[in-house]
Each structure stands twice: as structure tokens, then as C-alpha cells.
Design a protein around this motif. Structure first.
Motif, PDB file in Angstrom:
ATOM      1  N   PHE A 160       0.657  -1.021  -0.007  1.00 35.77           N
ATOM      2  CA  PHE A 160      -0.125  -0.137  -0.301  1.00 35.77           C
ATOM      3  C   PHE A 160       0.890   1.053   0.258  1.00 35.77           C
ATOM      4  O   PHE A 160       1.946   1.195   0.627  1.00 35.77           O
ATOM      5  CB  PHE A 160      -1.012   0.071   1.502  1.00 35.77           C
ATOM      6  N   SER A 161       0.502   2.177  -0.725  1.00 30.79           N
ATOM      7  CA  SER A 161       1.083   3.587  -0.661  1.00 30.79           C
ATOM      8  C   SER A 161       0.109   4.616  -0.546  1.00 30.79           C
ATOM      9  O   SER A 161      -1.287   4.580  -0.941  1.00 30.79           O
ATOM     10  CB  SER A 161       1.948   3.865  -2.079  1.00 30.79           C
ATOM     11  N   ILE A 162       0.263   5.564   0.392  1.00 29.20           N
ATOM     12  CA  ILE A 162      -0.553   6.849   0.592  1.00 29.20           C
ATOM     13  C   ILE A 162      -0.058   7.872   0.204  1.00 29.20           C
ATOM     14  O   ILE A 162       1.151   8.330   0.371  1.00 29.20           O
ATOM     15  CB  ILE A 162      -0.739   6.814   2.331  1.00 29.20           C
ATOM     16  N   LYS A 163      -0.861   8.722  -0.543  1.00 31.84           N
ATOM     17  CA  LYS A 163      -0.559  10.153  -1.104  1.00 31.84           C
ATOM     18  C   LYS A 163      -1.489  10.909  -0.174  1.00 31.84           C
ATOM     19  O   LYS A 163      -2.556  11.013  -0.192  1.00 31.84           O
ATOM     20  CB  LYS A 163      -0.826  10.424  -2.429  1.00 31.84           C
ATOM     21  N   ARG A 164      -0.778  11.691   0.883  1.00 30.78           N
ATOM     22  CA  ARG A 164      -1.697  12.480   1.606  1.00 30.78           C
ATOM     23  C   ARG A 164      -2.196  13.927   1.021  1.00 30.78           C
ATOM     24  O   ARG A 164      -1.710  14.159  -0.031  1.00 30.78           O
ATOM     25  CB  ARG A 164      -0.817  12.901   2.719  1.00 30.78           C
ATOM     26  N   ALA A 165      -2.960  14.423   1.596  1.00 33.02           N
ATOM     27  CA  ALA A 165      -3.616  15.646   1.317  1.00 33.02           C
ATOM     28  C   ALA A 165      -2.587  16.824   1.579  1.00 33.02           C
ATOM     29  O   ALA A 165      -1.978  16.724   2.416  1.00 33.02           O
ATOM     30  CB  ALA A 165      -4.982  15.724   1.844  1.00 33.02           C
ATOM     31  N   THR A 166      -2.869  17.901   0.648  1.00 26.68           N
ATOM     32  CA  THR A 166      -2.268  19.113   0.971  1.00 26.68           C
ATOM     33  C   THR A 166      -3.055  20.224   0.968  1.00 26.68           C
ATOM     34  O   THR A 166      -4.305  20.094   0.773  1.00 26.68           O
ATOM     35  CB  THR A 166      -0.939  19.327  -0.137  1.00 26.68           C
ATOM     36  N   ALA A 167      -2.539  21.395   1.334  1.00 34.76           N
ATOM     37  CA  ALA A 167      -3.308  22.579   1.359  1.00 34.76           C
ATOM     38  C   ALA A 167      -3.923  22.904  -0.084  1.00 34.76           C
ATOM     39  O   ALA A 167      -5.118  23.431  -0.237  1.00 34.76           O
ATOM     40  CB  ALA A 167      -2.553  23.650   1.838  1.00 34.76           C
ATOM     41  N   ASN A 168      -3.304  22.692  -1.146  1.00 39.02           N
ATOM     42  CA  ASN A 168      -3.764  22.750  -2.529  1.00 39.02           C
ATOM     43  C   ASN A 168      -4.688  21.595  -2.901  1.00 39.02           C
ATOM     44  O   ASN A 168      -5.462  22.016  -3.747  1.00 39.02           O
ATOM     45  CB  ASN A 168      -2.327  23.078  -3.327  1.00 39.02           C
ATOM     46  N   THR A 169      -3.915  20.471  -2.494  1.00 42.16           N
ATOM     47  CA  THR A 169      -4.893  19.337  -3.159  1.00 42.16           C
ATOM     48  C   THR A 169      -5.558  18.773  -1.871  1.00 42.16           C
ATOM     49  O   THR A 169      -4.717  17.840  -1.082  1.00 42.16           O
ATOM     50  CB  THR A 169      -4.022  18.372  -3.738  1.00 42.16           C
ATOM     51  N   LEU A 170      -7.098  18.757  -1.595  1.00 46.35           N
ATOM     52  CA  LEU A 170      -7.541  18.245  -0.567  1.00 46.35           C
ATOM     53  C   LEU A 170      -8.172  16.684  -0.959  1.00 46.35           C
ATOM     54  O   LEU A 170      -9.377  16.558  -0.978  1.00 46.35           O
ATOM     55  CB  LEU A 170      -8.875  18.962  -0.186  1.00 46.35           C
ATOM     56  N   LEU A 171      -7.236  16.079  -1.246  1.00 48.04           N
ATOM     57  CA  LEU A 171      -7.351  14.541  -1.747  1.00 48.04           C
ATOM     58  C   LEU A 171      -6.322  13.471  -1.124  1.00 48.04           C
ATOM     59  O   LEU A 171      -5.080  13.956  -1.328  1.00 48.04           O
ATOM     60  CB  LEU A 171      -7.409  14.438  -3.344  1.00 48.04           C
ATOM     61  N   VAL A 172      -7.001  12.557  -0.581  1.00 44.57           N
ATOM     62  CA  VAL A 172      -6.037  11.462  -0.148  1.00 44.57           C
ATOM     63  C   VAL A 172      -6.299  10.230  -1.050  1.00 44.57           C
ATOM     64  O   VAL A 172      -7.264   9.906  -1.293  1.00 44.57           O
ATOM     65  CB  VAL A 172      -6.334  11.185   1.391  1.00 44.57           C
ATOM     66  N   THR A 173      -5.238   9.738  -1.598  1.00 44.23           N
ATOM     67  CA  THR A 173      -4.812   8.317  -2.504  1.00 44.23           C
ATOM     68  C   THR A 173      -4.287   7.419  -1.630  1.00 44.23           C
ATOM     69  O   THR A 173      -3.354   7.502  -1.238  1.00 44.23           O
ATOM     70  CB  THR A 173      -4.398   8.813  -3.728  1.00 44.23           C
ATOM     71  N   LEU A 174      -5.227   6.155  -1.634  1.00 46.89           N
ATOM     72  CA  LEU A 174      -4.764   4.900  -1.180  1.00 46.89           C
ATOM     73  C   LEU A 174      -4.508   3.843  -2.183  1.00 46.89           C
ATOM     74  O   LEU A 174      -5.702   3.517  -2.750  1.00 46.89           O
ATOM     75  CB  LEU A 174      -5.412   4.502  -0.068  1.00 46.89           C
ATOM     76  N   GLN A 175      -3.395   3.569  -2.320  1.00 49.84           N
ATOM     77  CA  GLN A 175      -3.226   2.760  -3.796  1.00 49.84           C
ATOM     78  C   GLN A 175      -2.337   1.379  -3.154  1.00 49.84           C
ATOM     79  O   GLN A 175      -1.536   1.526  -2.653  1.00 49.84           O
ATOM     80  CB  GLN A 175      -2.175   3.376  -4.726  1.00 49.84           C
ATOM     81  N   ALA A 176      -3.106   0.293  -3.748  1.00 45.75           N
ATOM     82  CA  ALA A 176      -2.548  -0.844  -3.590  1.00 45.75           C
ATOM     83  C   ALA A 176      -1.845  -1.474  -5.154  1.00 45.75           C
ATOM     84  O   ALA A 176      -2.415  -1.728  -6.103  1.00 45.75           O
ATOM     85  CB  ALA A 176      -3.433  -1.857  -3.186  1.00 45.75           C
TER      86      ALA A 176
END
Length: 98
Positions: free
Chosen positions: A10-26
Motif C-alpha cells: 500500500f502507498s498513501i498520497k496525503r492531502a495538501t493545502a492545495n490538493t484536498l485529496l487522499v489517495t490509497l493505492q495497492a
């Protein structure tokens, strides 16, 4: 299956102030059956899958010369010699999560 093997896929791409989106990818390849708590029995190999232990008839556990351990079946036809053998694999983490 060990939790460390699952966490690695699993890899997690966290949300930032510019991009309010969290992505969890397997990601990952199919996992060898030996990682599913495989045990040698008289009639084959017993593995622990989602719904309990299952017997894989005519399978066997072997260690290769390089130290690799796996669950194998003979892939030759009827009346063939002892070789070739084929290692068995289960589903990958993305497939199981889906």
C-alpha cells in the motif's frame, strides 16, 4: 499472511493545502501460496485462506538450492518424469482488496 507483506503493497498520497485529496493505492504481484500459512499434510498442502484452511491435493512444500521455499505441483502430463514443477501463487493484494 504477515501484516508486513500487506503494508508494503500500500502507498498513501496525503492531502495538501492545495490538493484536498487522499489517495490509497495497492500495488503488487501475486503472492506465493507459502505465505498463506502453508503446512505439509499426508494428502497435500493445507493453506489458510479467507474462509478457513483448504487442502491443495498433490501439492508439496520444497526448498530450492538457493534457499527459496515454496508450494509446488508437478506440471508434467500423465506418466511424466518428476520434473518440471510449477510454484503456486494466490491473489495479489490489489485483487484481494477489490
Amino acid at each position: 499472511m504477515k501484516a508486513s507483506a500487506i503494508k508494503r503493497s500500500f502507498s498513501i498520497k496525503r492531502a495538501t493545502a492545495n490538493t484536498l485529496l487522499v489517495t490509497l493505492q495497492a500495488t503488487g504481484a501475486p503472492i506465493a501460496v507459502i505465505n498463506y500459512s502453508a503446512r505439509q499434510t499426508g494428502s497435500g498442502v493445507s493453506v489458510n485462506v479467507k474462509t478457513g484452511r483448504k487442502i491443495l491435493k498433490h501439492a508439496f512444500i520444497a526448498s530450492m538450492k538457493n534457499g527459496h521455499k515454496g508450494v509446488f505441483v508437478r506440471s508434467g502430463g500423465k506418466g511424466s518424469k518428476r520434473l518440471p514443477i510449477k510454484e503456486l501463487y494466490g491473489p495479489s493484494i490489489p485483487t484481494a482488496a477489490g
